[in-house]
Design an enzyme around this catalytic site. Structure first.
Site, mmCIF file in Angstrom:
data_model
loop_
_atom_site.group_PDB
_atom_site.id
_atom_site.type_symbol
_atom_site.label_atom_id
_atom_site.label_comp_id
_atom_site.label_asym_id
_atom_site.label_seq_id
_atom_site.Cartn_x
_atom_site.Cartn_y
_atom_site.Cartn_z
ATOM 1 N N LYS A 150 33.237 48.766 24.455
ATOM 2 C CA LYS A 150 32.215 48.575 25.528
ATOM 3 C C LYS A 150 31.497 49.724 25.854
ATOM 4 O O LYS A 150 30.754 49.458 26.602
ATOM 5 C CB LYS A 150 33.213 48.200 26.794
ATOM 6 C CG LYS A 150 33.993 47.080 26.858
ATOM 7 C CD LYS A 150 35.042 46.818 28.219
ATOM 8 C CE LYS A 150 35.918 45.609 28.101
ATOM 9 N NZ LYS A 150 35.679 44.377 28.264
ATOM 10 N N ASP A 196 37.830 35.061 31.079
ATOM 11 C CA ASP A 196 37.285 35.251 29.709
ATOM 12 C C ASP A 196 36.042 34.269 29.657
ATOM 13 O O ASP A 196 34.978 34.287 29.110
ATOM 14 C CB ASP A 196 38.010 35.533 28.626
ATOM 15 C CG ASP A 196 38.423 36.825 28.626
ATOM 16 O OD1 ASP A 196 37.846 37.871 28.967
ATOM 17 O OD2 ASP A 196 39.736 37.040 28.237
ATOM 18 N N LYS A 252 36.888 15.247 42.421
ATOM 19 C CA LYS A 252 38.408 15.533 42.099
ATOM 20 C C LYS A 252 38.652 14.519 41.033
ATOM 21 O O LYS A 252 38.525 13.323 40.889
ATOM 22 C CB LYS A 252 39.334 15.388 43.062
ATOM 23 C CG LYS A 252 40.817 15.812 42.842
ATOM 24 C CD LYS A 252 41.849 15.483 43.974
ATOM 25 C CE LYS A 252 43.065 16.080 43.631
ATOM 26 N NZ LYS A 252 43.747 15.511 44.667
ATOM 27 N N PHE A 273 39.579 49.169 33.075
ATOM 28 C CA PHE A 273 40.843 49.038 32.863
ATOM 29 C C PHE A 273 41.316 48.175 31.814
ATOM 30 O O PHE A 273 40.750 47.255 31.482
ATOM 31 C CB PHE A 273 41.416 48.484 34.338
ATOM 32 C CG PHE A 273 41.737 49.357 35.133
ATOM 33 C CD1 PHE A 273 40.685 50.035 35.943
ATOM 34 C CD2 PHE A 273 43.004 49.796 35.636
ATOM 35 C CE1 PHE A 273 40.978 51.067 37.012
ATOM 36 C CE2 PHE A 273 43.329 50.863 36.525
ATOM 37 C CZ PHE A 273 42.498 51.461 37.178
ATOM 38 N N PRO A 322 29.983 36.465 30.953
ATOM 39 C CA PRO A 322 29.427 37.691 30.642
ATOM 40 C C PRO A 322 30.691 38.765 30.683
ATOM 41 O O PRO A 322 31.420 38.724 31.758
ATOM 42 C CB PRO A 322 28.262 37.760 31.542
ATOM 43 C CG PRO A 322 28.716 36.903 32.622
ATOM 44 C CD PRO A 322 29.353 35.691 32.077
ATOM 45 N N ASN A 382 43.267 34.311 36.606
ATOM 46 C CA ASN A 382 44.412 35.241 36.077
ATOM 47 C C ASN A 382 45.118 35.896 36.925
ATOM 48 O O ASN A 382 44.935 35.856 38.252
ATOM 49 C CB ASN A 382 43.232 36.643 35.658
ATOM 50 C CG ASN A 382 42.488 36.397 34.379
ATOM 51 O OD1 ASN A 382 43.190 35.600 33.257
ATOM 52 N ND2 ASN A 382 41.373 36.849 34.117
HETATM 53 O O1 C5P Z 1 37.839 42.978 27.766
HETATM 54 P P1 C5P Z 1 39.030 43.193 28.544
HETATM 55 O O2 C5P Z 1 39.079 41.887 29.616
HETATM 56 O O3 C5P Z 1 40.321 43.489 28.155
HETATM 57 O O4 C5P Z 1 38.659 44.548 29.450
HETATM 58 C C1 C5P Z 1 38.937 44.936 30.515
HETATM 59 C C2 C5P Z 1 38.043 45.503 31.397
HETATM 60 O O5 C5P Z 1 36.607 44.995 31.257
HETATM 61 C C3 C5P Z 1 38.371 45.540 32.777
HETATM 62 O O6 C5P Z 1 37.743 46.910 33.344
HETATM 63 C C4 C5P Z 1 37.598 44.562 33.364
HETATM 64 O O7 C5P Z 1 37.205 44.464 34.750
HETATM 65 C C5 C5P Z 1 36.487 44.582 32.525
HETATM 66 N N1 C5P Z 1 35.797 43.173 32.415
HETATM 67 C C6 C5P Z 1 34.536 42.701 32.972
HETATM 68 N N2 C5P Z 1 34.088 41.500 32.740
HETATM 69 C C7 C5P Z 1 34.656 40.551 31.921
HETATM 70 C C8 C5P Z 1 35.890 40.865 31.415
HETATM 71 C C9 C5P Z 1 36.651 42.154 31.448
HETATM 72 O O8 C5P Z 1 33.980 43.554 33.727
HETATM 73 N N3 C5P Z 1 33.990 39.700 31.578
#
Ligand code: C5P
Length: 396
Positions: free
Chosen positions: A341, A278, A288, A323, A305, A209
């Site tokens: 969440k 994600d 490779k 965030f 997760p 990302n």
């Molecule tokens: O679901 P989303 O990625 O938009 O949510 C963002 C928040 O969830 C952020 O605080 C991010 O650090 C956390 N997050 C997480 N683990 C993931 C995806 C997002 O802790 N796999």
């Protein structure tokens, strides 16, 4: 301008690190502080008063009997006006004199006559630092409420290697900023994730990302300066850990998940700032991938997760903060994420407002609704977020 309105007396004593104090003046002034420099006679052999006068924009004081003070009480007048006396570098001799309560020059007299806190940044040869006399003085100074910054270890001006180097000016600035920060998270353990994660496709390629890590690092620094013990679980970024923060380096979401879950139960507050991928690659190649083996290689993805949601599900777990970076509908999406969440607080921002830059615009969402913060540098927003967390956790 984190030191706007603060009056700092910077004492400079006679060590080679005195040249670094010039840079320190510049950094303090850049943050808005008013800096009055006072030098010992010894310091003037290393750097001239002119240098400090030019950088601070104020006359430099060196002499107890300075005729510029009409009442001949330079030591009282100068220290009464200060919010803080910072001595950098502080020599072994100067520390000995302060520990003894001597008042045999202007700076030592100001220190003895002060009614404000004192920070000392020692700088000396390693053997002078390690000597029983200096160590005794350090113990005495600490018992008297003096805060000692450093010293650092490393190569010394005399060619020896060991403890006794003055902290770098930027580190001393951080300590001064921390000194002025209200300790709203004193005694709290704070666990923070920051940066991106990297999901390997093969040994050299991966999915990631866009995340500079700036916001997460700013939050870690703000929490540390507010008195918390901070552990920062960080994906690959190009910053060093903020002063006093314990950093754990991770690469993938699974590594980050493991590092967080091992520490979450011990934390009072968990702040997920990381941009966690994600998905990860299920069929990661050991070697490779070659593009001439025919066809586009299929990449199978499996879901990672959700670290934040999992921490939020812990029984008696930490207070959780998330965030949400969105490109539209900030309020609706951030609030929906907060509910999904099951976390008490989420900080939302529009990607176009702050991505990768130093400034951002944040809106805090909690049970009471939306709290928009003014656009500001991430360091300022991080401090406001920390204060909001302290208010909410104080109510629990
Ligand atoms: O679901 P989303 O990625 O938009 O949510 C963002 C928040 O969830 C952020 O605080 C991010 O650090 C956390 N997050 C997480 N683990 C993931 C995806 C997002 O802790 N796999």
């Amino acid at each position: 301008m984190e030191l706007l309105g603060k009056r700092i007396v910077l004492g400079v004593t006679g060590g080679i690190a005195a040249y670094k104090a010039a840079e320190l003046v510049r950094l303090l002034i850049k943050q808005g502080a008013e800096v009055q420099v006072a030098m010992t006679e010894g310091a003037t052999h290393f750097v001239t008063t002119t240098t400090f006068q030019a950088l601070s924009g104020k006359s430099v004081f060196t002499d107890q009997w300075d005729a510029r003070m009409p009442n001949a009480m330079a030591h009282i007048d100068l220290s009464r006006q200060a919010d803080l006396i910072l001595v950098a570098p502080a020599t072994a001799d100067f520390m000995a004199r302060v520990a003894q309560g001597l008042a045999d020059d202007l700076l030592a007299t100001m220190v003895l006559a002060r009614d404000c806190p004192l920070l000392l940044a020692p700088a000396m040869n390693r053997q002078m630092w390690e000597s029983p006399a200096t160590q005794r003085n350090v113990t005495q100074l600490a018992a008297d409420g003096v805060q000692i910054l450093g010293p650092a270890s490393g190569e010394q001006a005399c060619g020896e290697v060991g403890a006794g180097r003055m902290l770098e000016p930027a580190e001393i600035l951080e300590a001064v900023l921390a000194f002025f920060t209200p300790k709203v998270l004193a005694g709290k353990q704070v666990l923070i994730t920051a940066g991106p994660t990297f999901e390997a496709i093969d040994p050299v390629r991966g999915i990631t990302n866009l995340s500079s890590g700036r916001m997460g690092y700013a939050v870690a620094r703000a929490a540390q300066q507010a008195g918390a013990k901070v552990v920062l679980v960080s994906g690959p970024v190009c910053f060093s850990a903020p002063h006093g923060v314990d950093r754990i380096n991770v690469r993938s979401a699974l590594d980050m998940h493991a590092a967080v879950m091992a520490r979450a139960a011990a934390a009072d507050i968990f702040i997920g700032v990381a941009a966690v991928a994600d998905y990860r690659v299920a069929n990661r190649a050991e070697h490779k991938l070659k593009k001439d083996t025919g066809g586009v290689p299929p990449i199978e993805l499996i879901e990672n997760p959700d670290i934040l949601a999992e921490v939020a599900r812990l029984k008696d777990g930490p207070f959780c903060v998330g965030f949400a970076a969105e490109s539209q509908n900030l309020d609706a999406y951030a609030q929906a994420k907060r509910r999904k969440k099951n976390i008490p607080l989420i900080a939302g921002n529009l990607i176009q407002d702050g991505f990768g830059g130093d400034d951002n615009r944040l809106v805090l969402f909690d049970d009471a609704g939306a709290h928009p913060l003014n656009p500001a540098p991430k360091s300022v927003l991080a401090r406001q977020l920390v204060e909001h967390i302290a208010t909410l956790t104080g109510k629990n």
